[in-house]
Design an enzyme around this catalytic site. Structure first.
Site, PDB file in Angstrom:
ATOM      1  N   PRO A 175      12.038 -68.738 -19.398  1.00 50.84           N
ATOM      2  CA  PRO A 175      12.614 -67.535 -19.996  1.00 50.84           C
ATOM      3  C   PRO A 175      11.925 -67.023 -21.252  1.00 50.84           C
ATOM      4  O   PRO A 175      12.208 -65.923 -21.681  1.00 50.84           O
ATOM      5  CB  PRO A 175      14.027 -67.991 -20.362  1.00 50.84           C
ATOM      6  CG  PRO A 175      13.869 -69.427 -20.692  1.00 50.84           C
ATOM      7  CD  PRO A 175      12.779 -69.955 -19.788  1.00 50.84           C
ATOM      8  N   CYS A 176      11.063 -67.816 -21.834  1.00 54.50           N
ATOM      9  CA  CYS A 176      10.516 -67.419 -23.139  1.00 54.50           C
ATOM     10  C   CYS A 176       9.799 -66.075 -23.022  1.00 54.50           C
ATOM     11  O   CYS A 176       8.911 -65.908 -22.199  1.00 54.50           O
ATOM     12  CB  CYS A 176       9.552 -68.491 -23.639  1.00 54.50           C
ATOM     13  SG  CYS A 176       9.711 -68.770 -25.394  1.00 54.50           S
ATOM     14  N   GLY A 177      10.163 -65.134 -23.822  1.00 53.65           N
ATOM     15  CA  GLY A 177       9.495 -63.834 -23.780  1.00 53.65           C
ATOM     16  C   GLY A 177      10.263 -62.802 -22.998  1.00 53.65           C
ATOM     17  O   GLY A 177       9.903 -61.629 -23.024  1.00 53.65           O
TER      18      GLY A 177
END
Lengths: 223, 362
Positions: A175-177
């Site tokens: 999920p980062c970003g």
């Protein structure tokens, strides 16, 4: 941290917003994406808790046949090359059986991450006998554009993790970003730079994420 | 109070569970079978990290082939990425000492457990949890992403070795924001400037929302019980509700303003008198609203003035929090939550809470 409305300004979404967005997404999908079965909302209810308003979206038993992938041009070339070396008369029953053996089934869950305040895509693949597919096999089912994205990009990588509710190993899209490209999407899609209305949050999200796993959404859903 | 808090962190790091590890009988290839391995497992550590201590006991007994190691407790495969202390607190309602576990070197249940490829998997899991905690506390993972590779390595090594001194030296490099309240002195570990007497207060007197990383493991029983020994065994992980979600609470600024720069004990008294403390109970109830206790029944015990709610729903039909364990301690729920977090969290900045509840009746 602010929650003016349900979608927080910086591309993130609250739990309540996710529930609303999920239903809107499922409705639009049902209306505009007739080539696919509908998404189901699975509420989180168990012995310990009665969380009627919490749940996740589930789309299961999607069949992906490698020979039908649009990016399988190269693959189909190989296949014909193979066949031309074999006997001229091709046994059709054998052909059909091969296609079935190659059928891979996929389940997709869209789950809310309370930590990152964005949705996350969990998925798994299995063959017709129920045996789970490894990531290598799954990567072969993905559009070739995804595979290179996976290698290059920092936000689209896939990890094997435990499903947050089902106590089984699934694959997850990192999920980062997420909130950064949701922000970009909302800035580019509206003239006054407003945030995306909550009903369209998951549609926008999935228009990007779905492509990574080869699921496209029709343009009508984006309205 | 300040000295006590550093001590608390020390106790947490030094906490250990005595394990008695048996080789699964299907893998015993020698006669007589080997005796069990006795190992002291750090609470904040992970079971697969102990393999190098355990394997020598059994290597002569193992059948030939490659190892894929996993553990079970009474048949339940153990999730290797959960800290050992948390597994113990959760699975042994009545603490079992030594804790009898079974080790397997074959037949990894990959339909149930995610794969573990030794220390790398555990380190990856640790760093990922640290990033998630950072995101919750700071609003982004930049602090972890910006750490140099060697700092990350050293941090992980300090956790693996249970080396609190090394960890304390390295944690300022993580640049994790303080989880502050009137009672937090752990702030001194992650940031030097709060070593002074006071707490850092926003002078404008705003109310800020703090987000705290919490992993809640909830086990429920349907009937009440007299002793912990009577709590039934767990057969599958489906019996546990796992909540990986932050606790949000408002840091009240009103009463703080008066007591800025005072010593902790005085802070405690002031805040207690004004009754504005966010307790462990408040935190758990925010995650499990079905277990919110009827206020009418709490006024006697807590000695605070509370308005009694005329409630038709009796406590029996609500669910009930029977037991809350953190780092092996059975917690009094009225303890200030910020103290609990700052002193009892794990090295990846997560607070792991095992809860035993009696189900609400429907």
């Amino acid at each position: 941290m602010d929650s003016a409305g349900e979608v927080v300004n910086d591309g993130k979404i609250t739990l309540e917003g996710f529930t609303v967005a999920a239903r809107a997404f499922a409705d639009k999908w049902k209306r505009h994406n007739l080539s696919f079965p509908p998404w189901s909302w699975i509420p989180l209810i168990n012995r310990t808790m009665l969380k009627k308003e919490e749940g996740y979206l589930s789309l299961e038993k999607i069949i992906i046949l490698s020979s039908l992938e649009e990016s399988a041009e190269e693959e189909s070339l190989d296949v014909t090359a193979d066949w031309s070396e074999k006997e001229e008369s091709v046994d059709l029953t054998v052909l059909v059986q091969n296609v079935e053996d190659e059928a891979h089934y996929y389940d997709y869950h869209i789950v809310y991450s309370a930590s990152y305040m964005v949705p996350m895509l969990y998925f798994r693949g299995y063959s017709s006998d129920g045996k789970p597919l490894s990531l290598d096999v799954i990567k072969r089912d993905l559009p070739s554009s995804s595979v290179s994205l996976l290698l290059e990009s920092k936000w689209t990588f896939i990890t094997q993790e435990e499903h947050p509710y089902l106590n089984r190993p699934w694959f997850k899209l990192h999920p980062c970003g997420t909130e950064e490209w949701i922000k970009l999407l909302s800035e580019s899609s509206s003239s006054d730079g407003c945030q995306i209305p909550v009903e369209l949050y998951l549609v926008s999200w999935f228009s990007v994420v779905g492509q990574v796993v080869g699921l496209k959404i029709p343009r009508e859903m984006l309205i | 109070m300040a000295a006590n808090e550093e001590e608390a962190v020390k106790y947490v790091w030094e906490g250990a569970i005595p394990l008695q590890i048996h080789l699964h009988k299907s893998e015993v290839a020698s006669h007589p079978p080997p005796p069990p391995a006795l190992v002291l497992a750090p609470r904040i550590g992970y079971l697969p990290l102990l393999v190098h201590l355990i394997k020598p006991y059994f290597k002569d007994s193992l059948p030939p082939g490659e190892d894929s190691i996993w553990f079970d407790y009474k048949g339940l495969p153990l999730k290797w990425y959960i800290p050992t202390g948390v597994l113990f607190d959760l699975l042994c309602a009545e603490p079992e000492r030594p804790w009898n576990l079974t080790i397997h070197f074959r037949g990894y249940p990959s339909n149930v457990l995610i794969p573990c490829e030794g220390e790398d998997s555990i380190k990856w899991n640790f760093v990922n949890s640290l990033k998630e905690a950072a995101y919750i506390i700071n609003g982004n993972c930049k602090n972890v992403m910006n750490m140099s590779q060697s700092d990350q390595e050293d941090l992980w090594t300090s956790v693996m070795n249970g080396d609190l001194d090394a960890y304390t030296r390295l944690s300022p490099k993580i640049k994790m924001e303080n989880i502050e309240d009137e009672f937090s002195r752990k702030a001194s570990v992650s940031s030097p400037q709060s070593r002074q007497g006071g707490t850092e207060i926003d002078v404008a007197g705003q109310v800020k929302t703090a987000r705290v990383p919490v992993r809640l493991y909830v086990r429920s029983v349907s009937k009440d019980f007299e002793n912990l020994e009577d709590v039934p065994e767990m057969d599958t992980w489906d019996e546990i509700s796992y909540l990986n979600r932050p606790v949000e609470f408002l840091r009240k600024e009103g009463s703080n303003f008066i007591i800025l720069k005072m010593r902790c004990t005085v802070l405690m008294i002031f805040t207690w008198l004004y009754g504005k403390c966010f307790t462990l109970r408040d935190a758990i109830e925010s995650l499990l609203p079905e277990y919110i206790r009827d206020r009418a029944q709490t006024s006697g015990e807590e000695g605070e003035q509370r308005t009694t709610d005329a409630s038709d729903v009796s406590q029996e039909t609500r669910g009930e929090l029977k037991l809350v364990r953190i780092q092996g301690i059975e917690m009094k729920l009225e303890i200030p939550f910020s103290w609990v977090v700052n002193n009892l969290m794990n090295p990846e900045f997560y607070l792991h809470v095992s809860v035993l509840v009696k189900e609400p009746q429907r």
